[in-house]
Scaffold this motif. Structure first.
Motif, short mmCIF file in Angstrom:
data_model
loop_
_atom_site.label_atom_id
_atom_site.label_comp_id
_atom_site.label_asym_id
_atom_site.label_seq_id
_atom_site.Cartn_x
_atom_site.Cartn_y
_atom_site.Cartn_z
N GLY A 228 1.01 -1.26 -0.14
CA GLY A 228 -0.07 -0.11 0.21
C GLY A 228 0.60 1.22 0.17
N LEU A 229 1.95 1.39 -0.55
CA LEU A 229 3.40 1.85 -0.45
C LEU A 229 3.96 2.53 -1.90
CD1 LEU A 229 5.29 1.25 3.18
CD2 LEU A 229 3.03 3.16 2.30
N GLY A 230 4.23 3.72 -1.94
CA GLY A 230 4.94 3.61 -2.94
C GLY A 230 6.56 4.10 -3.37
N GLY A 231 6.89 3.29 -3.67
CA GLY A 231 9.00 3.09 -3.92
C GLY A 231 9.89 3.60 -5.12
N VAL A 232 10.78 4.65 -4.88
CA VAL A 232 11.93 4.85 -6.61
C VAL A 232 13.01 3.83 -6.95
CG1 VAL A 232 12.13 6.52 -7.49
CG2 VAL A 232 11.06 7.01 -5.05
N LEU A 233 12.66 3.09 -7.89
CA LEU A 233 13.92 2.42 -8.71
C LEU A 233 14.88 3.11 -9.13
CD1 LEU A 233 15.26 -0.42 -7.84
CD2 LEU A 233 13.77 -0.90 -10.31
N LEU A 252 12.07 3.69 0.09
CA LEU A 252 11.14 2.91 0.70
C LEU A 252 10.85 4.49 1.41
CD1 LEU A 252 13.42 0.00 1.37
CD2 LEU A 252 11.78 -0.82 1.91
N ASN A 253 9.47 4.36 1.29
CA ASN A 253 8.94 6.38 1.96
C ASN A 253 8.11 5.01 2.70
OD1 ASN A 253 9.47 7.17 -0.33
ND2 ASN A 253 8.24 6.80 -1.46
N TYR A 254 7.92 5.60 4.26
CA TYR A 254 7.77 5.32 5.43
C TYR A 254 6.27 6.72 5.73
CZ TYR A 254 10.22 0.99 5.56
OH TYR A 254 10.20 0.10 5.36
N ARG A 255 5.67 6.49 6.77
CA ARG A 255 5.24 7.60 7.47
C ARG A 255 5.80 8.06 8.19
NH1 ARG A 255 -1.60 6.10 7.92
NH2 ARG A 255 -1.70 6.27 6.28
N ALA A 256 5.79 9.72 9.36
CA ALA A 256 6.54 9.93 9.68
C ALA A 256 6.79 9.19 11.29
CB ALA A 256 6.55 11.17 9.74
N ASN A 372 3.45 16.08 -4.53
CA ASN A 372 2.56 15.60 -6.26
C ASN A 372 2.60 13.95 -6.33
OD1 ASN A 372 1.18 16.39 -8.07
ND2 ASN A 372 2.56 16.00 -9.79
N HIS A 373 3.70 13.26 -5.82
CA HIS A 373 3.95 12.00 -5.59
C HIS A 373 2.68 11.51 -4.36
CE1 HIS A 373 7.42 11.39 -9.09
NE2 HIS A 373 7.66 12.85 -8.49
N LEU A 374 2.98 11.66 -3.12
CA LEU A 374 1.59 12.12 -2.76
C LEU A 374 0.45 11.63 -3.16
CD1 LEU A 374 3.31 13.13 0.77
CD2 LEU A 374 3.85 10.85 0.21
N VAL A 375 -0.30 13.20 -3.45
CA VAL A 375 -1.45 13.18 -4.24
C VAL A 375 -1.32 12.08 -5.34
CG1 VAL A 375 -2.40 14.54 -6.06
CG2 VAL A 375 -1.10 15.72 -3.17
N THR A 376 -0.49 11.57 -5.81
CA THR A 376 -0.64 10.69 -7.15
C THR A 376 -1.13 8.87 -6.57
OG1 THR A 376 0.75 11.93 -8.67
CG2 THR A 376 0.33 9.23 -8.97
N THR A 377 -0.59 8.82 -4.77
CA THR A 377 -0.47 7.77 -4.69
C THR A 377 -1.17 7.48 -4.31
OG1 THR A 377 1.55 7.32 -4.02
CG2 THR A 377 0.32 6.26 -2.85
N GLN A 378 -2.59 8.51 -3.56
CA GLN A 378 -3.83 8.96 -2.98
C GLN A 378 -4.79 9.04 -4.34
OE1 GLN A 378 -3.95 12.29 -1.11
NE2 GLN A 378 -2.40 12.30 0.73
N ALA A 379 -4.16 9.42 -5.45
CA ALA A 379 -5.45 9.57 -6.18
C ALA A 379 -5.78 7.91 -6.86
CB ALA A 379 -5.47 10.14 -7.14
N LEU A 382 -4.10 3.45 -3.45
CA LEU A 382 -3.59 2.89 -2.93
C LEU A 382 -3.17 2.90 -1.12
CD1 LEU A 382 -2.51 2.05 -5.38
CD2 LEU A 382 -0.08 1.28 -4.17
N SER A 383 -3.33 2.72 0.18
CA SER A 383 -3.35 2.57 1.01
C SER A 383 -2.81 1.51 2.17
CB SER A 383 -4.99 2.99 1.72
OG SER A 383 -4.52 3.20 3.29
N PRO A 384 -1.64 1.61 3.12
CA PRO A 384 -1.09 0.36 3.55
C PRO A 384 -2.37 0.15 4.66
CG PRO A 384 -0.35 3.30 4.44
CD PRO A 384 -0.77 3.33 3.32
N GLU A 385 -3.41 0.93 4.94
CA GLU A 385 -4.75 0.43 5.30
C GLU A 385 -5.42 -0.57 4.97
OE1 GLU A 385 -3.76 3.63 6.64
OE2 GLU A 385 -2.69 2.63 8.05
N GLN A 386 -4.93 -0.43 3.61
CA GLN A 386 -5.84 -1.63 2.76
C GLN A 386 -5.13 -3.47 2.58
OE1 GLN A 386 -8.04 1.79 0.33
NE2 GLN A 386 -6.44 0.59 -0.44
#
Length: 570
Positions: A228-233, A252-256, A372-379, A382-386
Motif C-alpha cells: 500500500g506504499l510507493g517506492g522509487v527504483l 522506501l517511503n514510510y510515514r513519519a 505531488n507524488h503523495l497526491v498521485t498515490t492517494q489518487a 493505494l493505502s497501507p490500511e487496505q
C-alpha cells in the motif's frame, strides 16, 4: 595563511576549490570524512551544472561514466516490479524526462551541454581528483572552531589521522559542510518545511534485468499493492545502465510515525518484498527525512554558506546538488575579483540576493514535487490500511474506468521532469546587474518554459556559431565578455579601453549572420540577442548578462567604464 578556506569536500566545496584554483586563488579545502561520499545521494546533473563541469575540465569524464542519454530519456510508473500476480510490473504511465536524452528541441536549443546522470559516489572522486591537481585538499581534517575579525577568519582544525590540532588563517571561509559546523558556528538558522516524509535508501547489487525491462527509463515509480506504499527504483551503474545495471538505488517511503523505518531487518524485509527478490547484496542502508529549508542568511562577514549548508531540498526534481555547484559558480569569480584587487568588497554582497531567491524557489519546487507524488498515490487509491486485494482492485481501475484520472495524475509530474525554466532559466537581480528598464517577457508557464533572452540578469542564450563553437565558450574563466552586433566596432574599441583603464579582464567580439568575428549561420544568436547591429551585451564571468545597450552610444567607452565600475563596486 590562505586566501580561502573551504570547509567540506562535497559538490559545492570541490567545485569551489577547482574554480578558485583556476583563477589563481590560493585555497585549502578540508573535509571531516576520510573519503568522498559513501552514499549514492544525488545523481541528476542538469544542463547548467554540466556547463560548469565543462569549465572545470571534467564534463567528458562525467558523460563517459554516467548514464547514456538514450537510457535516461523517460521516467515511468508501474504496479510494483515482480510478483505472482500477472499485473505485477505493468506500466500505467510514462513521460519524457529532463530533455528526453537530447530529443526535446527546447532543451537542445538551450545549451551546448546535455544533462547527465551520475551518482554522487562516482561524481565526487572525479571532482576530488581535479581539485587535488590544482589546489590543496585535506580529507579527514575536521574544523572544530571558527572565529572572524575585520581582516580574516581563524579556524581550528583537527588532523584526525595524527590527532594534531592546528589553526588556519584565511581571508574568507566557505561553509560547504552541509550545515554540520560552519552554519551553527555563525548562528545561522534554517527555515522552511521539515519532516515532509521519512525515507530509507538501500544501495544494492542485483540482477533486475528480467523485470526492469524498459532500457530508456531512468527512474521507476513503483506502486506496491502488497504494501500500500510507493517506492522509487533507479539504476546506479557503474559499468552498465538500464535493465542491465549492476547496482540499484531503492527508496522506501514510510510515514513519519512508522517504527519499521528504524529497524534494519524490517527495512530489508520490506525492500525484498517490494522488489520481489531474494538474491541481492545490500551494500548500505541510510535513513533521512525529506525537508525543504533555506538558511536565514548566506553570508556572515567573511563566511559564506554554499550547498546544503545554505539550502536543503527534497530529492524530487534533482535540484539540490545542482544548486550547490551553481552557488560556487556564482560566488567564486566574485571572490577572485575582490582578492585580485579588481573589485570592491561590496561585490560579495551580491551573492546572497542572487542565490537565495533562486535556491528558495528550488526548495519550494522540490517540496511541491514531493507532495505531488503523495497526491498521485492517494489518487490511485493505494493505502497501507487496505489489504493487498483491495490495493490491486484500486490499481486495476487505472487500466479501466479511472484511466483518464491516472493519465492526468502522471501528466502533472511534468512540473518535475520538465521544469526547464527552473533548472536553466533562473535570473538574477542585484547590484551586479545593471537594469535597462525592460520588464521580463510574459511567460505562460514559468516552470516549464525557458525563454532565452539578453535582458540584464538573464543567463547567456545558447547558439552554435561558425566552426561549431557555442557562444558559451567565448566566455573565458574570470573574464567579462562584450558581444557587439555586426556594426559594433566602437563597442569593441570601448571594451579594450575600459579593460586598460580599470585593469579588468574584458574580451570583446562581434557576432552576426554576414559579418563579425564569429558568424551566426543559423541566426540562432540573432533570434535572442535583443540588440541591433550597433548594440552590445556585457556578460559576466558566470555567463549571466550584466548589462546591454540595444544600440549605439554617444560615448561607448565612458558608458562601459561606468557600467563596469558599478558592477564591480569600485
Amino acid at each position: 595563511m590562505t586566501d580561502v578556506l573551504i570547509v567540506g569536500g562535497g559538490g559545492a566545496g570541490l567545485t569551489a576549490s577547482i574554480l578558485l584554483s583556476q583563477l589563481g586563488i590560493d585555497t585549502l579545502l578540508v573535509n571531516a570524512r576520510p573519503g568522498t561520499s559513501a552514499l549514492p545521494k544525488a545523481h541528476y546533473l542538469n544542463q547548467r551544472t554540466m556547463e560548469i563541469f565543462r569549465d572545470l575540465g571534467i564534463a567528458d569524464a562525467v558523460y563517459e561514466r554516467g548514464t547514456p542519454p538514450h537510457q535516461m530519456s523517460h521516467t515511468a510508473w508501474y504496479a510494483g516490479l515482480r510478483g505472482d500476480d500477472p499485473d505485477f510490473g505493468r506500466e500505467f504511465g510514462r513521460m519524457e524526462c529532463w530533455g528526453a536524452g537530447g530529443q526535446n528541441p527546447a532543451w537542445a536549443a538551450a545549451s551546448a551541454c546535455l544533462p547527465a546522470n551520475l551518482p554522487q559516489i562516482r561524481l565526487e572522486p572525479i571532482l576530488k581528483q581535479r581539485a587535488e591537481e590544482l589546489g590543496t585538499v585535506r580529507f579527514n581534517h575536521d574544523v572544530s572552531a571558527i572565529s572572524q575579525d575585520e581582516d580574516g577568519v581563524t579556524a581550528t582544525i583537527l588532523n584526525k589521522d595524527t590527532g594534531e590540532t592546528y589553526e588556519v588563517r584565511s581571508r574568507y571561509l566557505l561553509g560547504c559542510d552541509g550545515g554540520r559546523t560552519v552554519g551553527p558556528a555563525i548562528g545561522v538558522t534554517m527555515e522552511g518545511h521539515r519532516d515532509v516524509a521519512r525515507v530509507v535508501t538501500c544501495h544494492l547489487s542485483a540482477d533486475l534485468s528480467r523485470w526492469a525491462r524498459d532500457p530508456e527509463v531512468l527512474i521507476r515509480w513503483l506502486f506496491l499493492p502488497q504494501m500500500g506504499l510507493g517506492g522509487v527504483l533507479a539504476p546506479a551503474g557503474p559499468d552498465r545502465w538500464g535493465p542491465d545495471s549492476e547496482e540499484w538505488i531503492y527508496h522506501l517511503n514510510y510515514r513519519a510515525d512508522d517504527q519499521r523505518a528504524l529497524d534494519d531487518a524490517a527495512v530489508e524485509e520490506d525492500m525484498r518484498k517490494a522488489l520481489g527478490i531474494d538474491a541481492c547484496e545490500l551494500h548500505r542502508m541510510t535513513r533521512w527525512s525529506i525537508e525543504g529549508v533555506v538558511a536565514d542568511r548566506f553570508r556572515d562577514g567573511r563566511v559564506f554558506l554554499l550547498g546544503d549548508a545554505a539550502h536543503r531540498h527534497p530529492p524530487t526534481g534533482g535540484l539540490g546538488l545542482n544548486a550547490a555547484v551553481q552557488d560556487a559558480h556564482n560566488l567564486c569569480w566574485k571572490l577572485a575579483s575582490v582578492l585580485n584587487g579588481q573589485s570592491g568588497e561590496a561585490l560579495l554582497d551580491t551573492y546572497e540576493p542572487e542565490r537565495k531567491p533562486t535556491t528558495a524557489r528550488n526548495v519550494q519546487r522540490a517540496v511541491e514535487n514531493a507532495l505531488n507524488h503523495l497526491v498521485t498515490t492517494q489518487a490511485l487509491g493505494l493505502s497501507p490500511e487496505q489489504t493487498e486485494e483491495e490495493n490491486w482492485e484500486a490499481l486495476r481501475r487505472v487500466w479501466g474506468d479511472r484511466g483518464e484520472e491516472a493519465r492526468r495524475a502522471v501528466a502533472s509530474h511534468s512540473m518535475e521532469f520538465d521544469e526547464h525554466n527552473v533548472e536553466y532559466g533562473y535570473t538574477y537581480d542585484s547590484a551586479a546587474i545593471i537594469s535597462d528598464g525592460t520588464e521580463p517577457p510574459p511567460n505562460p508557464d514559468p516552470i516549464r518554459l525557458y525563454q532565452p533572452g539578453t535582458r540584464p540578469g538573464d543567463p547567456l542564450p545558447h547558439a552554435w556559431l561558425d566552426n561549431g563553437v557555442p557562444v558559451m565558450d567565448l566566455v573565458r574563466p574570470g573574464r567579462f565578455l562584450l558581444i557587439a552586433g555586426e556594426q559594433g566596432h566602437d563597442w569593441l574599441a570601448a571594451a579594450a579601453k575600459a579593460a586598460v583603464d580599470l585593469d579588468v579582464p574584458v574580451d570583446a567580439v562581434r557576432i552576426g549572420h554576414l559579418d563579425g568575428d564569429h558568424l551566426d549561420p543559423r541566426s540562432a544568436w540573432a533570434r535572442h540577442r535583443g540588440i541591433t547591429d550597433r548594440g552590445a551585451i556585457l556578460v559576466r564571468p558566470d555567463r549571466f548578462v550584466a548589462w546591454r545597450s540595444t544600440g549605439e552610444a554617444a560615448d561607448p567607452a565612458a558608458e562601459l567604464v561606468d557600467v563596469l565600475t558599478r558592477i564591480l563596486a569600485r
